[in-house]
Design an enzyme around this catalytic site. Structure first.
Site, mmCIF file in Angstrom:
data_model
loop_
_atom_site.group_PDB
_atom_site.id
_atom_site.type_symbol
_atom_site.label_atom_id
_atom_site.label_comp_id
_atom_site.label_asym_id
_atom_site.label_seq_id
_atom_site.Cartn_x
_atom_site.Cartn_y
_atom_site.Cartn_z
ATOM 1 N N TRP A 12 0.825 -1.010 -0.051
ATOM 2 C CA TRP A 12 0.112 -0.128 0.059
ATOM 3 C C TRP A 12 0.688 1.359 -0.023
ATOM 4 C CZ3 TRP A 12 -4.118 -1.082 4.262
ATOM 5 C CH2 TRP A 12 -4.872 -2.209 3.978
ATOM 6 N N GLU A 105 12.049 2.461 -3.306
ATOM 7 C CA GLU A 105 11.745 3.745 -3.083
ATOM 8 C C GLU A 105 12.431 4.002 -1.796
ATOM 9 O OE1 GLU A 105 7.144 3.149 -3.203
ATOM 10 O OE2 GLU A 105 7.458 3.358 -5.217
ATOM 11 N N GLY A 179 4.748 2.004 -11.043
ATOM 12 C CA GLY A 179 4.143 3.170 -11.337
ATOM 13 C C GLY A 179 4.073 3.902 -12.570
ATOM 14 N N SER A 219 3.814 -2.225 -12.278
ATOM 15 C CA SER A 219 2.504 -2.069 -12.970
ATOM 16 C C SER A 219 1.773 -3.366 -13.227
ATOM 17 C CB SER A 219 3.098 -1.269 -14.373
ATOM 18 O OG SER A 219 3.472 0.044 -14.043
ATOM 19 N N GLY A 240 1.292 -2.332 -6.484
ATOM 20 C CA GLY A 240 1.405 -1.252 -5.843
ATOM 21 C C GLY A 240 0.144 -0.645 -6.106
ATOM 22 N N GLY A 241 0.073 0.274 -7.009
ATOM 23 C CA GLY A 241 -1.208 1.063 -7.255
ATOM 24 C C GLY A 241 -2.542 0.168 -7.262
HETATM 25 P P1 13P Z 1 2.973 -0.370 -8.833
HETATM 26 O O1 13P Z 1 2.390 -1.610 -9.107
HETATM 27 O O2 13P Z 1 2.215 0.922 -8.702
HETATM 28 O O3 13P Z 1 3.737 -0.140 -10.259
HETATM 29 O O4 13P Z 1 3.992 -0.748 -7.938
HETATM 30 C C1 13P Z 1 5.007 -1.684 -7.722
HETATM 31 C C2 13P Z 1 5.623 -1.527 -6.338
HETATM 32 O O5 13P Z 1 6.375 -0.850 -6.114
HETATM 33 C C3 13P Z 1 4.954 -2.564 -5.360
HETATM 34 O O6 13P Z 1 6.103 -2.697 -4.338
#
Ligand code: 13P
Length: 261
Positions: A12, A105, A179, A219, A240-241
């Site tokens: 999240w 990140e 992302g 993604s 992620g998203g």
């Molecule tokens: P997204 O699915 O938003 O690309 O992010 C992936 C992620 O960093 C999961 O840890």
């Protein structure tokens, strides 16, 4: 041949306070129940912010929802004068099963290097948590070295010195795919995941390489999850998203219904 139970993990990041977290997990649980989907087929894990974990734990345990949960980061230290940090022991007391270490990140925002990620991995294992070790190349790395060199190097330095028999999960997350809406191709994910499995065999053991789940992240959506899960060395996804949208995440979790062998 070991049967690796697929793992779909929702990271999240810094989204949802504890009230929204509870409403969200309830919604996923109802959606999957309506769809008659059992979390025994696929392991589902949430990675909420630290402040949500106690609430998510209470809901999952009191309603026996069958979901796992974990944290997004951990201190390499057991306790002491480390303002703002959270120890692996504290997470274990909340019944966390997993903890993410080395997410790109954190490598970027907090200058985490492989040495620190290795120390966090060791702290997690020491306290009985399963580290989800994130590795991945930037677009510059991809251009200069190809897809697998950097993630392979990152994983090798984290695994060096890890006790044999420690359960780990590895997540291959190309930084350029996070992302961006531009996922890696399934073939590229497969190539890198196979290279990462070979590193586990070299650094730990072939049994550990066979048993370890390697996830793809970057993604991932309901529209592409099945194509990744068809690859033989991809055992799940770190999302992620799309993990913040209950209907979308529930569809991702139900990927076996869409994978045509
Ligand atoms: P997204 O699915 O938003 O690309 O992010 C992936 C992620 O960093 C999961 O840890």
């Amino acid at each position: 041949m070991v049967n690796r139970r697929p793992l779909i993990a929702g990271n999240w990041k810094m989204n949802f306070d504890h009230l929204r977290a509870v409403a969200f997990v309830q919604k996923i649980a109802w959606t999957l129940k309506d769809a008659k989907f059992s979390p025994t087929e696929v392991e589902v894990s949430f990675f909420p912010p630290f402040t949500d974990i106690r609430s998510v734990q209470t809901l999952i345990e009191s309603d026996s929802l069958g979901f796992a949960f974990g944290a997004q980061d951990v201190s390499p230290f057991d306790e002491g004068a480390h303002t703002g940090d959270i120890s692996a022991g504290f997470l274990k007391k909340l019944n966390c099963r997993y903890v993410i270490v080395g997410h790109s990140e954190r490598r970027q925002d907090h200058s985490e290097n492989d040495e620190l990620v290795a120390a966090k991995t060791k702290a997690a294992v020491k306290h009985g948590l399963v580290p989800v070790i994130c590795v991945g190349e930037t677009s510059d790395d991809l251009e200069k070295f190809g897809a697998s060199a950097v993630p392979v190097g990152q994983l090798r330095s984290v695994l060096a010195g890890l006790a044999a028999g420690s359960e780990i999960v590895v997540a291959y997350e190309p930084v350029w795919a996070i992302g961006s809406g531009q996922a890696a191709t399934p073939a590229q994910a497969q190539d890198v995941c196979a290279a990462l499995r070979a590193v586990i065999a070299e650094e730990i053991s072939s049994e550990s390489a066979e048993a370890t789940r390697i996830l793809y992240g970057g993604s991932v959506k309901s529209g592409n999850i099945a194509s990744f899960m068809r690859e033989k060395d991809v055992d799940g996804a770190l999302v992620g998203g799309a993990s913040l949208d209950a209907e979308e995440f529930a569809k991702i979790v139900q990927f076996p219904r869409h994978v045509i062998a």
